[in-house]
Design a protein around this motif. Structure first.
Motif, PDB file in Angstrom:
ATOM      1  N   ILE A  35      12.972  -7.514   6.493  1.00  0.00           N
ATOM      2  CA  ILE A  35      11.637  -8.534   6.027  1.00  0.00           C
ATOM      3  C   ILE A  35      10.412  -8.802   6.831  1.00  0.00           C
ATOM      4  O   ILE A  35       9.193  -8.571   6.322  1.00  0.00           O
ATOM      5  N   SER A  36      10.602  -8.634   8.019  1.00  0.00           N
ATOM      6  CA  SER A  36       9.642  -8.546   8.882  1.00  0.00           C
ATOM      7  C   SER A  36       8.804  -7.659   9.479  1.00  0.00           C
ATOM      8  O   SER A  36       7.385  -7.363   9.376  1.00  0.00           O
ATOM      9  N   ILE A  37       9.879  -6.177   9.017  1.00  0.00           N
ATOM     10  CA  ILE A  37       8.364  -4.753   8.607  1.00  0.00           C
ATOM     11  C   ILE A  37       8.023  -4.899   7.687  1.00  0.00           C
ATOM     12  O   ILE A  37       7.398  -4.581   7.501  1.00  0.00           O
ATOM     13  N   ARG A  38       8.563  -4.909   6.330  1.00  0.00           N
ATOM     14  CA  ARG A  38       8.328  -5.547   5.148  1.00  0.00           C
ATOM     15  C   ARG A  38       6.619  -6.460   5.685  1.00  0.00           C
ATOM     16  O   ARG A  38       5.272  -5.939   4.821  1.00  0.00           O
ATOM     17  N   GLY A  39       6.517  -7.373   6.385  1.00  0.00           N
ATOM     18  CA  GLY A  39       5.266  -8.389   6.435  1.00  0.00           C
ATOM     19  C   GLY A  39       4.379  -7.275   7.117  1.00  0.00           C
ATOM     20  O   GLY A  39       3.454  -7.520   6.898  1.00  0.00           O
ATOM     21  N   GLN A  40       4.584  -6.665   8.077  1.00  0.00           N
ATOM     22  CA  GLN A  40       3.954  -5.847   8.793  1.00  0.00           C
ATOM     23  C   GLN A  40       3.360  -5.026   8.011  1.00  0.00           C
ATOM     24  O   GLN A  40       2.393  -4.646   8.064  1.00  0.00           O
ATOM     25  N   ILE A  44      -0.658  -3.947   7.503  1.00  0.00           N
ATOM     26  CA  ILE A  44      -1.028  -2.545   7.994  1.00  0.00           C
ATOM     27  C   ILE A  44      -2.058  -2.729   6.868  1.00  0.00           C
ATOM     28  O   ILE A  44      -2.747  -1.738   6.451  1.00  0.00           O
ATOM     29  N   ASN A  45      -1.554  -2.884   5.224  1.00  0.00           N
ATOM     30  CA  ASN A  45      -2.019  -2.072   4.260  1.00  0.00           C
ATOM     31  C   ASN A  45      -3.233  -2.993   3.983  1.00  0.00           C
ATOM     32  O   ASN A  45      -4.593  -2.625   3.430  1.00  0.00           O
ATOM     33  N   GLN A  46      -3.309  -4.254   3.862  1.00  0.00           N
ATOM     34  CA  GLN A  46      -4.480  -5.099   3.974  1.00  0.00           C
ATOM     35  C   GLN A  46      -5.850  -4.829   5.325  1.00  0.00           C
ATOM     36  O   GLN A  46      -7.235  -5.033   4.895  1.00  0.00           O
ATOM     37  N   ASP A  47      -5.282  -4.626   6.217  1.00  0.00           N
ATOM     38  CA  ASP A  47      -6.148  -4.020   6.883  1.00  0.00           C
ATOM     39  C   ASP A  47      -7.088  -3.100   6.503  1.00  0.00           C
ATOM     40  O   ASP A  47      -8.166  -2.914   6.662  1.00  0.00           O
ATOM     41  N   THR A  48      -6.299  -1.771   6.061  1.00  0.00           N
ATOM     42  CA  THR A  48      -6.668  -0.689   5.504  1.00  0.00           C
ATOM     43  C   THR A  48      -7.753  -0.943   4.624  1.00  0.00           C
ATOM     44  O   THR A  48      -8.984  -0.587   4.588  1.00  0.00           O
ATOM     45  N   SER A  49      -7.085  -1.251   3.444  1.00  0.00           N
ATOM     46  CA  SER A  49      -7.945  -2.282   2.450  1.00  0.00           C
ATOM     47  C   SER A  49      -8.951  -2.781   3.381  1.00  0.00           C
ATOM     48  O   SER A  49     -10.207  -2.041   2.500  1.00  0.00           O
ATOM     49  N   ASN A  50      -9.207  -3.909   3.856  1.00  0.00           N
ATOM     50  CA  ASN A  50     -10.358  -3.941   4.321  1.00  0.00           C
ATOM     51  C   ASN A  50     -11.432  -3.563   4.620  1.00  0.00           C
ATOM     52  O   ASN A  50     -12.794  -3.270   4.737  1.00  0.00           O
ATOM     53  N   ILE A  51     -10.668  -2.179   6.259  1.00  0.00           N
ATOM     54  CA  ILE A  51     -11.968  -1.432   6.349  1.00  0.00           C
ATOM     55  C   ILE A  51     -12.211   0.368   5.350  1.00  0.00           C
ATOM     56  O   ILE A  51     -13.398   0.263   5.694  1.00  0.00           O
ATOM     57  N   TYR A  52     -11.327   0.512   4.365  1.00  0.00           N
ATOM     58  CA  TYR A  52     -12.529   0.941   3.470  1.00  0.00           C
ATOM     59  C   TYR A  52     -13.459   0.381   2.986  1.00  0.00           C
ATOM     60  O   TYR A  52     -14.403   1.070   2.257  1.00  0.00           O
ATOM     61  N   GLY A  53     -13.311  -0.830   2.929  1.00  0.00           N
ATOM     62  CA  GLY A  53     -14.370  -2.151   2.018  1.00  0.00           C
ATOM     63  C   GLY A  53     -15.527  -1.918   3.135  1.00  0.00           C
ATOM     64  O   GLY A  53     -16.554  -1.159   2.582  1.00  0.00           O
ATOM     65  N   MET A  54     -14.910  -1.929   4.025  1.00  0.00           N
ATOM     66  CA  MET A  54     -16.215  -1.911   5.439  1.00  0.00           C
ATOM     67  C   MET A  54     -16.859  -0.085   4.750  1.00  0.00           C
ATOM     68  O   MET A  54     -18.624  -0.446   5.245  1.00  0.00           O
ATOM     69  N   LEU A  55     -16.379   0.345   5.479  1.00  0.00           N
ATOM     70  CA  LEU A  55     -16.551   1.962   5.115  1.00  0.00           C
ATOM     71  C   LEU A  55     -17.449   2.076   3.874  1.00  0.00           C
ATOM     72  O   LEU A  55     -18.690   2.462   3.620  1.00  0.00           O
ATOM     73  N   SER A  56     -17.208   1.323   2.551  1.00  0.00           N
ATOM     74  CA  SER A  56     -18.295   1.349   1.880  1.00  0.00           C
ATOM     75  C   SER A  56     -19.085   1.423   1.712  1.00  0.00           C
ATOM     76  O   SER A  56     -20.162   1.624   1.322  1.00  0.00           O
ATOM     77  N   ARG A  57     -19.040  -0.144   2.122  1.00  0.00           N
ATOM     78  CA  ARG A  57     -20.258  -0.604   2.037  1.00  0.00           C
ATOM     79  C   ARG A  57     -21.852   0.041   2.833  1.00  0.00           C
ATOM     80  O   ARG A  57     -23.471   0.036   2.702  1.00  0.00           O
ATOM     81  N   GLN A  58     -20.523   0.349   4.535  1.00  0.00           N
ATOM     82  CA  GLN A  58     -21.739   1.186   5.063  1.00  0.00           C
ATOM     83  C   GLN A  58     -22.272   2.375   4.567  1.00  0.00           C
ATOM     84  O   GLN A  58     -23.538   2.765   4.782  1.00  0.00           O
ATOM     85  N   ASP A  59     -21.345   2.942   3.546  1.00  0.00           N
ATOM     86  CA  ASP A  59     -21.540   4.160   2.959  1.00  0.00           C
ATOM     87  C   ASP A  59     -23.114   3.938   1.839  1.00  0.00           C
ATOM     88  O   ASP A  59     -23.581   4.440   2.042  1.00  0.00           O
ATOM     89  N   GLY A  60     -23.060   2.721   1.518  1.00  0.00           N
ATOM     90  CA  GLY A  60     -23.915   2.433   0.374  1.00  0.00           C
ATOM     91  C   GLY A  60     -25.306   1.596   1.373  1.00  0.00           C
ATOM     92  O   GLY A  60     -26.575   2.578   0.895  1.00  0.00           O
TER      93      GLY A  60
END
Length: 71
Positions: A35-40, A44-60
């Motif tokens: 359960i702990s690993i699943r939460g982590q 990580i998946n949310q952080d990666t998604s946020n990074i992709y969003g930021m990169l997309s905005r910077q690219d624009g």
């Protein structure tokens, strides 16, 4: 002789019950760790998604700058 074998069977059954308790405790520990690993992993998946969003905005923004500078 029957009394001895009955006592032996009883002792073995007590040991088997203890082993089953130990296995259940171990299983519960593993479950909590999963359960702990699943939460982590979700974090990580949310952080990666946020990074992709930021990169997309910077690219624009970079595209807009390049168009203004006619590069």
């Amino acid at each position: 002789m029957a009394d001895v074998s009955t006592e032996l069977v009883y002792e073995v059954l007590k040991q088997v019950q203890q082993e089953i308790r130990n296995l259940r405790d171990g299983q519960n520990e593993v479950r909590q760790e999963l359960i702990s690993i699943r939460g982590q992993l979700i974090s990580i998946n949310q952080d990666t998604s946020n990074i992709y969003g930021m990169l997309s905005r910077q690219d624009g923004r970079l595209d807009k700058i390049e168009r203004r500078l006619e590069l």
